[in-house]
Scaffold this motif. Structure first.
Motif, PDB file in Angstrom:
ATOM      1  N   UNK A   1       2.540  -0.595  -2.348  1.00 41.72           N
ATOM      2  CA  UNK A   1       3.338   0.641  -2.352  1.00 41.72           C
ATOM      3  C   UNK A   1       3.126   1.396  -3.664  1.00 41.72           C
ATOM      4  N   UNK A   2       2.998   0.644  -4.769  1.00 47.94           N
ATOM      5  CA  UNK A   2       2.754   1.294  -6.062  1.00 47.94           C
ATOM      6  C   UNK A   2       1.399   1.997  -6.088  1.00 47.94           C
TER       7      UNK A   2
ATOM      8  N   UNK B   1       1.666   5.155  -4.063  1.00 47.53           N
ATOM      9  CA  UNK B   1       2.381   6.204  -4.794  1.00 47.53           C
ATOM     10  C   UNK B   1       1.810   6.451  -6.171  1.00 47.53           C
TER      11      UNK B   1
ATOM     12  N   UNK C   1       2.098   9.809  -8.055  1.00 49.75           N
ATOM     13  CA  UNK C   1       3.414  10.278  -8.454  1.00 49.75           C
ATOM     14  C   UNK C   1       3.738  11.713  -8.066  1.00 49.75           C
ATOM     15  N   UNK C   2       2.984  12.270  -7.117  1.00 47.09           N
ATOM     16  CA  UNK C   2       3.303  13.613  -6.651  1.00 47.09           C
ATOM     17  C   UNK C   2       4.260  13.493  -5.477  1.00 47.09           C
ATOM     18  N   UNK C   3       4.785  14.644  -5.020  1.00 52.40           N
ATOM     19  CA  UNK C   3       5.690  14.622  -3.881  1.00 52.40           C
ATOM     20  C   UNK C   3       5.118  13.914  -2.676  1.00 52.40           C
ATOM     21  N   UNK C   4       3.909  14.319  -2.281  1.00 52.26           N
ATOM     22  CA  UNK C   4       3.371  13.757  -1.050  1.00 52.26           C
ATOM     23  C   UNK C   4       3.055  12.276  -1.176  1.00 52.26           C
TER      24      UNK C   4
ATOM     25  N   UNK D   1       4.575  10.115  -3.117  1.00 50.07           N
ATOM     26  CA  UNK D   1       5.841   9.384  -3.110  1.00 50.07           C
ATOM     27  C   UNK D   1       6.389   9.282  -1.693  1.00 50.07           C
ATOM     28  N   UNK D   2       6.251  10.378  -0.967  1.00 52.23           N
ATOM     29  CA  UNK D   2       6.707  10.361   0.427  1.00 52.23           C
ATOM     30  C   UNK D   2       5.967   9.286   1.216  1.00 52.23           C
TER      31      UNK D   2
ATOM     32  N   UNK E   1       4.453   6.649   0.060  1.00 59.05           N
ATOM     33  CA  UNK E   1       4.800   5.306  -0.403  1.00 59.05           C
ATOM     34  C   UNK E   1       6.151   4.876   0.151  1.00 59.05           C
ATOM     35  N   UNK E   2       7.096   5.822   0.141  1.00 53.86           N
ATOM     36  CA  UNK E   2       8.427   5.489   0.652  1.00 53.86           C
ATOM     37  C   UNK E   2       8.367   5.111   2.131  1.00 53.86           C
TER      38      UNK E   2
ATOM     39  N   UNK F   1      -0.467   8.480   6.479  1.00 56.73           N
ATOM     40  CA  UNK F   1       0.079   8.969   5.215  1.00 56.73           C
ATOM     41  C   UNK F   1      -0.375   8.098   4.058  1.00 56.73           C
TER      42      UNK F   1
ATOM     43  N   UNK G   1      -2.997   9.297   1.062  1.00 54.24           N
ATOM     44  CA  UNK G   1      -2.434   9.609  -0.244  1.00 54.24           C
ATOM     45  C   UNK G   1      -2.894   8.692  -1.363  1.00 54.24           C
TER      46      UNK G   1
ATOM     47  N   UNK H   1      -7.212  11.586   6.487  1.00 52.52           N
ATOM     48  CA  UNK H   1      -6.410  11.202   7.653  1.00 52.52           C
ATOM     49  C   UNK H   1      -7.311  10.900   8.845  1.00 52.52           C
TER      50      UNK H   1
END
Lengths: 486, 219
Positions: free
Chosen positions: A139-140, A143, A146-149, A151-152, A154-155, A232, A236, A301
């Protein structure tokens, strides 16, 4: 011995963590670590293929684990080599800090460590712990930017895979419950003990358990409809990580499913129940992947959906069963890992050069980066199943198995979808490779060193398409025996 | 060994777990979510302790202690601390209104009974009844995850799912082998820490931890 091999990437990870002064030093450690990984993993695989399983207390490597070891160590090795040029480029040009570089290699080796742990354990509970650990560590890496996408992504990855894996734990408990009366508390989750007592296990608990395990680990394999995290996360993460996620991690999750599939085949439930489920999920994945490949606008993708497709093909191969089905699916695991890594590395070069993931915005790679263009085309032709590359061989084996087993409709659907995907995938890639490059795009490869692992991969898939080494085919044959000969 | 007091205790604890499931769905405040989760974990720990006493298996005591220490004390505090630190709005913000949510959960609980009925009697003697409740807890936890807006509530839902899985382990086999059990606890704990780290980062990037702002990635 097994412990040493498993702990090696962990040790390298810790060393990378402690080196906080110079990037060159971290890179050197990573290269040495990569070589040690290749040698130790390769040695374990070859000797297990030659001489049979290694069993050391709670550790156990049989031929199936050996195949996975081979994939982890070879693709891992190349992904680290590719990382050197990729991450250095980002460090020098894109302002990724030294701390980030250190963090990257620490996590990368930790990620490899958890994947090795998945395949060398004799205990299905420890397999679960290791699979969950792969999610937490990677997950790290997903992500990383560290941008919005990212992080999304990774979450989503963290949450969806954790839910899946919770269901897999429930399934593991069911299988444990089916055995505890016979094997007792200590060995009730042990793979070797379970196999020895397979015909005495309670069939209804096993069935229930398998459904949960398939949905749970299947989430991580990327089988549709549980695949939603995959495009995703793959798009990313940094490209070398995408290659590891797609080529290695998905296979590790598939490995966990296979353990249960083998167990069911040997139990009084019989193989039919689990094979049918695998076939069903495989076909759904193929259909979903085809739909999204056709309309895709983002080339990373695109590759991610292609991974869903290939996990579907592998699942279908095991679903058809029979000698060629299983042999083909096993070979396909290896072929997909190699070919998809080549593609993600090429995509990485394209991303560094064009700074966009949009298929529409990338034109004329053949002009700007001729070597990458050739390798990308080879990868694209190979992944869509064109001869003489190795994916073609294994796809044909799976097809043969389908007709052999009399699943005519499923086989026809399988062929039809693969043809559709070939057309759609090649249309996207050829648009990117040919045409006029955008104005002001300078000629020249991003990095010469980064081409090396790609050339190795391209050569391997070509050679394996023409000739399968005896050692490997004997090894795969003995894995087929694990499935009960069939 | 089927002491009726223990049986009653096990049933009581299981009932508390089911009750907290519903209260979690009904509660409108973040604070009460973590409280209820703590109570649920406490009941789970109590249940494990009774089972440990009944079966005289020391390793189950360790599970009871870990479950209370980690899930009833450390993790809820940690989540409270996080929500305070990043100043999450105090309301839960359900996507499905609470009465509707409760109805759905009642249906899920019935479904859990229906699904587990054929395998109920295969479970171990004193905890056999818990299997249906464990399934209900898993399903309701999943529902919590999908029906609430905040990223943090997704994490709490996941923890509820995991409580359900642990209850199933106790119900079916009393527990798991020691090394596995410890590993699972470790993973759960690390998982929560990592989720909180990401919650902080998400909050910094989006200025909220509303999960609906995480909808940028599409095909």
């Amino acid at each position: 011995m097994i412990e040493t091999i498993a702990l090696l990437p962990l040790a390298v990870s810790l060393i990378c963590f402690l080196l906080n002064r110079r990037t060159r030093l971290i890179e050197a450690t990573a290269i040495i670590g990569a070589f040690l990984l290749l040698i130790s993993g390769g040695y374990a695989s070859i000797s297990v293929f030659r001489e049979g399983p290694w069993s050391e207390g709670m550790w156990y490597i049989d031929q199936l684990s050996a195949l996975m070891m081979l994939i982890i160590s070879f693709v891992g090795f190349l992904a680290i080599l590719y990382s050197i040029s990729y991450i250095r480029h980002e460090h020098e040009e894109e302002g990724i800090s030294l701390n980030m570089v250190r963090f990257y290699y620490t996590s990368l080796f930790m990620f490899i460590f958890t994947m090795v742990l998945v395949v060398v354990s004799n205990n299905l509970g420890v397999v679960w712990i290791a699979v969950e650990a792969t999610t937490l560590v990677s997950a790290f890496l997903v992500g990383f930017y560290n941008k919005g996408t990212s992080l999304e992504a990774a979450w989503k990855y963290l949450i969806i895979c954790s839910v899946g894996i919770a269901l897999a734990l429930l399934g593991t408990i069911f299988v444990y419950a089916s055995s505890i009366g016979i094997l007792g508390e200590e060995s009730g989750m042990n793979w070797t003990s379970l196999m020895a007592a397979a015909d005495q296990l309670d069939p209804s608990l096993l069935k229930f358990g398998f459904v949960l395990v398939l949905i749970g680990y299947g989430t991580k394999v990327g089988l549709a409809p549980m695949h939603t995290w995959l495009p995703d996360a793959h798009s990313q993460s940094p490209s070398p990580v995408s290659a590891l996620l797609s080529g290695v991690l998905l296979n590790c999750a598939m490995y966990a499913v296979l353990r249960y599939h083998i167990l069911l085949t040997h139990s009084s439930v019989g193989g039919e129940f689990s094979s049918d489920l695998l076939l069903l999920f495989g076909l759904i994945s193929l259909v979903i992947a085809a739909a999204f490949i056709i309309v895709q606008k983002d080339y990373k993708r695109l590759l991610a959906y292609s991974s869903i497709e290939h996990m579907g093909i592998i699942s279908i191969g095991f679903g058809f069963g029979g000698f060629w089905g299983i042999f083909g699916a096993l070979l396909h695991m290896l072929n997909h890992a190699l070919t998809k890594s080549l593609l993600f590395f090429s995509a990485g070069n394209v991303l560094l050069k064009y700074k966009t993931r949009g298929i529409e915005e990338v034109r004329g790679i053949a002009r700007t980066m001729p070597f990458t263009a050739v390798l990308l085309l080879i990868g694209a032709l190979a992944i869509t199943g064109s001869p003489p590359f190795s994916v073609f061989t294994s796809e044909i084996m799976v097809m043969t198995a389908g007709f052999d087993q009399g699943d005519v409709w499923a086989t026809v659907a399988y062929i039809a979808i693969i043809v559709v995907i070939f057309a759609a995938f090649m249309a996207h890639i050829s648009k990117m490779v040919f045409g006029e490059p955008p104005e002001g795009m300078k000629k020249g490869e991003v990095s010469k060193v980064g081409l090396l692992p790609m050339i190795v991969l391209a050569a391997t898939i070509l050679i394996m398409g023409l000739y399968l080494p005896d050692l490997l085919s004997d090894g795969l044959r003995s894995i087929v025996d694990l499935f009960g000969g069939a | 060994m089927q002491d009726s007091l223990s049986l009653d205790l096990v049933d009581t604890f299981a009932a508390i777990i089911l009750l907290t499931d519903f209260m979690l769905v009904a509660s409108g405040r973040m604070r009460s979510l973590t409280r209820l989760f703590a109570i649920q974990s406490l009941a789970l720990g109590g249940l494990a302790a009774v089972v440990a006493f009944e079966t005289k298996a020391e390793n189950i005591y360790i599970i009871a202690v870990l479950s209370v220490a980690l899930k009833a004390i450390v993790i809820p505090r940690f989540i409270d601390y996080t929500t305070e630190k990043i100043q999450v709005k105090k309301e839960v913000e359900p996507l499905i209104k609470i009465p509707g949510s409760l109805l759905i959960c009642a249906a899920l609980a019935l479904l859990a009974y229906y699904v587990t009925e054929p395998i109920m009697d295969l479970g171990t003697a004193i905890t056999g009844n818990c299997l249906a409740i464990s399934f209900a807890t898993v399903l309701i936890g999943l529902f919590l995850m999908v029906s609430r807006r905040k990223a943090i509530t997704e994490a709490i839902g996941l923890l509820v799912v995991e409580n359900g899985v642990f209850l199933a382990a106790i119900a079916m086999t009393y527990s798991m082998p020691m090394i596995v059990e410890l590993g699972v606890f470790f993973d759960v704990f690390v998982g929560v820490v990592i989720m909180v780290v990401f919650a902080f980062r998400i909050n910094r990037t989006f200025d909220s931890i509303d999960a609906t702002s995480l909808r940028g990635l599409k095909d």
